[in-house]
Design a protein around this motif. Structure first.
Motif, PDB file in Angstrom:
ATOM      1  N   MET A  30      86.811  31.718  -1.755  1.00  0.00           N
ATOM      2  CA  MET A  30      87.067  32.825  -2.468  1.00  0.00           C
ATOM      3  C   MET A  30      88.367  32.779  -2.978  1.00  0.00           C
ATOM      4  SD  MET A  30      86.642  36.480  -0.860  1.00  0.00           S
ATOM      5  CE  MET A  30      86.308  37.751  -2.179  1.00  0.00           C
ATOM      6  N   VAL A  31      89.273  32.189  -2.311  1.00  0.00           N
ATOM      7  CA  VAL A  31      90.720  31.917  -2.783  1.00  0.00           C
ATOM      8  C   VAL A  31      90.752  31.186  -3.881  1.00  0.00           C
ATOM      9  CG1 VAL A  31      92.929  30.997  -2.157  1.00  0.00           C
ATOM     10  CG2 VAL A  31      91.783  32.367  -0.520  1.00  0.00           C
ATOM     11  N   GLU A  32      89.931  30.055  -3.816  1.00  0.00           N
ATOM     12  CA  GLU A  32      89.984  29.043  -5.246  1.00  0.00           C
ATOM     13  C   GLU A  32      89.246  29.768  -6.343  1.00  0.00           C
ATOM     14  OE1 GLU A  32      88.444  24.756  -6.397  1.00  0.00           O
ATOM     15  OE2 GLU A  32      88.256  25.420  -4.389  1.00  0.00           O
ATOM     16  N   ALA A  33      88.231  30.561  -6.070  1.00  0.00           N
ATOM     17  CA  ALA A  33      87.407  31.197  -7.276  1.00  0.00           C
ATOM     18  C   ALA A  33      88.284  32.341  -7.746  1.00  0.00           C
ATOM     19  CB  ALA A  33      86.274  31.918  -6.541  1.00  0.00           C
ATOM     20  N   TYR A  37      89.313  31.694 -11.617  1.00  0.00           N
ATOM     21  CA  TYR A  37      88.493  32.465 -12.652  1.00  0.00           C
ATOM     22  C   TYR A  37      88.928  34.035 -12.651  1.00  0.00           C
ATOM     23  CZ  TYR A  37      85.334  28.411 -12.651  1.00  0.00           C
ATOM     24  OH  TYR A  37      85.087  27.269 -13.035  1.00  0.00           O
ATOM     25  N   GLY A  38      90.043  34.266 -11.773  1.00  0.00           N
ATOM     26  CA  GLY A  38      90.141  35.584 -11.878  1.00  0.00           C
ATOM     27  C   GLY A  38      89.624  36.744 -10.774  1.00  0.00           C
ATOM     28  N   ALA A  39      89.960  37.801 -10.572  1.00  0.00           N
ATOM     29  CA  ALA A  39      89.341  38.709  -9.510  1.00  0.00           C
ATOM     30  C   ALA A  39      87.767  39.014  -9.859  1.00  0.00           C
ATOM     31  CB  ALA A  39      90.284  40.082  -9.660  1.00  0.00           C
ATOM     32  N   ARG A  41      85.180  37.509 -11.942  1.00  0.00           N
ATOM     33  CA  ARG A  41      84.426  36.266 -11.720  1.00  0.00           C
ATOM     34  C   ARG A  41      84.535  35.812 -10.345  1.00  0.00           C
ATOM     35  NH1 ARG A  41      84.354  32.844 -17.200  1.00  0.00           N
ATOM     36  NH2 ARG A  41      83.291  34.111 -18.442  1.00  0.00           N
ATOM     37  N   GLY A  42      85.906  35.593  -9.690  1.00  0.00           N
ATOM     38  CA  GLY A  42      85.970  35.225  -8.524  1.00  0.00           C
ATOM     39  C   GLY A  42      85.212  36.055  -7.213  1.00  0.00           C
ATOM     40  N   PHE A  43      85.138  37.119  -7.437  1.00  0.00           N
ATOM     41  CA  PHE A  43      84.400  38.048  -6.492  1.00  0.00           C
ATOM     42  C   PHE A  43      82.807  37.883  -6.848  1.00  0.00           C
ATOM     43  CE2 PHE A  43      82.014  42.090  -5.870  1.00  0.00           C
ATOM     44  CZ  PHE A  43      82.308  42.317  -4.760  1.00  0.00           C
ATOM     45  N   VAL A  44      82.525  37.745  -8.124  1.00  0.00           N
ATOM     46  CA  VAL A  44      81.153  37.284  -8.315  1.00  0.00           C
ATOM     47  C   VAL A  44      80.678  36.201  -7.620  1.00  0.00           C
ATOM     48  CG1 VAL A  44      79.362  36.752  -9.886  1.00  0.00           C
ATOM     49  CG2 VAL A  44      80.663  38.940 -10.268  1.00  0.00           C
ATOM     50  N   LEU A  45      81.344  35.094  -7.745  1.00  0.00           N
ATOM     51  CA  LEU A  45      81.344  33.648  -7.210  1.00  0.00           C
ATOM     52  C   LEU A  45      81.244  33.995  -5.737  1.00  0.00           C
ATOM     53  CD1 LEU A  45      83.139  31.261  -9.614  1.00  0.00           C
ATOM     54  CD2 LEU A  45      80.744  31.350  -9.178  1.00  0.00           C
ATOM     55  N   SER A  46      82.203  34.664  -5.242  1.00  0.00           N
ATOM     56  CA  SER A  46      82.212  34.594  -3.633  1.00  0.00           C
ATOM     57  C   SER A  46      81.109  35.577  -3.282  1.00  0.00           C
ATOM     58  CB  SER A  46      83.509  35.319  -3.285  1.00  0.00           C
ATOM     59  OG  SER A  46      84.618  34.590  -3.772  1.00  0.00           O
ATOM     60  N   ALA A  47      80.682  36.625  -3.803  1.00  0.00           N
ATOM     61  CA  ALA A  47      79.417  37.288  -3.367  1.00  0.00           C
ATOM     62  C   ALA A  47      78.207  36.244  -3.319  1.00  0.00           C
ATOM     63  CB  ALA A  47      79.155  38.638  -4.037  1.00  0.00           C
ATOM     64  N   TYR A  61      78.704  20.482   0.486  1.00  0.00           N
ATOM     65  CA  TYR A  61      79.829  20.548  -0.371  1.00  0.00           C
ATOM     66  C   TYR A  61      79.254  21.440  -1.695  1.00  0.00           C
ATOM     67  CZ  TYR A  61      83.434  19.612  -3.745  1.00  0.00           C
ATOM     68  OH  TYR A  61      84.345  19.568  -4.803  1.00  0.00           O
ATOM     69  N   ASP A  62      80.153  22.480  -1.682  1.00  0.00           N
ATOM     70  CA  ASP A  62      79.649  23.390  -2.749  1.00  0.00           C
ATOM     71  C   ASP A  62      81.129  23.733  -3.690  1.00  0.00           C
ATOM     72  OD1 ASP A  62      78.283  25.236  -4.376  1.00  0.00           O
ATOM     73  OD2 ASP A  62      78.492  26.908  -2.609  1.00  0.00           O
ATOM     74  N   PRO A  63      81.199  23.000  -4.793  1.00  0.00           N
ATOM     75  CA  PRO A  63      82.375  23.330  -5.560  1.00  0.00           C
ATOM     76  C   PRO A  63      82.441  24.730  -6.185  1.00  0.00           C
ATOM     77  CG  PRO A  63      81.104  21.866  -6.695  1.00  0.00           C
ATOM     78  CD  PRO A  63      80.329  22.130  -5.176  1.00  0.00           C
ATOM     79  N   VAL A  64      83.678  25.216  -6.589  1.00  0.00           N
ATOM     80  CA  VAL A  64      83.714  26.340  -7.284  1.00  0.00           C
ATOM     81  C   VAL A  64      83.187  26.124  -8.822  1.00  0.00           C
ATOM     82  CG1 VAL A  64      85.467  28.208  -8.058  1.00  0.00           C
ATOM     83  CG2 VAL A  64      85.512  27.382  -5.639  1.00  0.00           C
ATOM     84  N   THR A  65      82.543  26.715  -9.300  1.00  0.00           N
ATOM     85  CA  THR A  65      81.994  26.405 -10.777  1.00  0.00           C
ATOM     86  C   THR A  65      81.580  27.700 -11.242  1.00  0.00           C
ATOM     87  OG1 THR A  65      79.762  25.608 -10.328  1.00  0.00           O
ATOM     88  CG2 THR A  65      81.559  24.156 -10.675  1.00  0.00           C
ATOM     89  N   TRP A  66      81.640  27.997 -12.630  1.00  0.00           N
ATOM     90  CA  TRP A  66      81.172  29.122 -13.258  1.00  0.00           C
ATOM     91  C   TRP A  66      80.194  28.424 -14.378  1.00  0.00           C
ATOM     92  CZ3 TRP A  66      80.898  34.014 -12.403  1.00  0.00           C
ATOM     93  CH2 TRP A  66      80.326  34.850 -13.371  1.00  0.00           C
ATOM     94  N   PRO A  67      78.865  28.992 -14.560  1.00  0.00           N
ATOM     95  CA  PRO A  67      78.346  29.989 -13.719  1.00  0.00           C
ATOM     96  C   PRO A  67      77.989  29.514 -12.192  1.00  0.00           C
ATOM     97  CG  PRO A  67      76.919  28.927 -15.196  1.00  0.00           C
ATOM     98  CD  PRO A  67      78.032  28.244 -15.592  1.00  0.00           C
ATOM     99  N   PRO A  68      77.611  30.538 -11.419  1.00  0.00           N
ATOM    100  CA  PRO A  68      77.103  30.496  -9.967  1.00  0.00           C
ATOM    101  C   PRO A  68      76.279  29.418  -9.811  1.00  0.00           C
ATOM    102  CG  PRO A  68      77.469  32.795 -10.562  1.00  0.00           C
ATOM    103  CD  PRO A  68      77.494  32.262 -11.942  1.00  0.00           C
ATOM    104  N   VAL A  69      76.307  28.597  -8.752  1.00  0.00           N
ATOM    105  CA  VAL A  69      75.222  27.781  -8.516  1.00  0.00           C
ATOM    106  C   VAL A  69      73.808  28.311  -8.400  1.00  0.00           C
ATOM    107  CG1 VAL A  69      74.261  26.065  -6.696  1.00  0.00           C
ATOM    108  CG2 VAL A  69      76.522  25.944  -7.138  1.00  0.00           C
ATOM    109  N   GLY A  70      72.818  27.639  -9.149  1.00  0.00           N
ATOM    110  CA  GLY A  70      71.635  28.417  -9.166  1.00  0.00           C
ATOM    111  C   GLY A  70      71.210  29.559 -10.065  1.00  0.00           C
TER     112      GLY A  70
END
Length: 75
Positions: A30-33, A37-39, A41-47, A61-70
């Motif tokens: 969540m910190v990295e996201a 990516y900002g508050a 998109r970071g929140f969306v990725l973390s959720a 291993y699950d790297p921080v990427t946009w769009p979310p995995v899946g």
């Protein structure tokens, strides 16, 4: 948001044994996201990451990427 995460990481999870299914841990993710990516998109990725943290959601291993995995746009 980062202040709340810092408190959580230092005061709450610092006193518990590590048991995260993913690398990096959800709080580090969540910190990295948020910083990358900002508050919003970071929140969306973390959720999305927390929603996948269950017995059938996978691990490893699950790297921080946009769009979310899946996520597949247009489906």
């Amino acid at each position: 948001m980062l202040g709340v995460l810092s408190f959580y990481r230092n005061e709450i999870t610092g006193n518990m044994p590590p048991n995260c299914r993913f690398v990096p841990s959800c709080s580090a993710y969540m910190v990295e996201a948020i910083t990358t990516y900002g508050a919003w998109r970071g929140f969306v990725l973390s959720a999305w990451r927390v929603a996948r943290c269950n017995p059938t959601g996978g691990s490893g291993y699950d790297p921080v990427t946009w769009p979310p995995v899946g996520y597949r746009a247009g489906d």
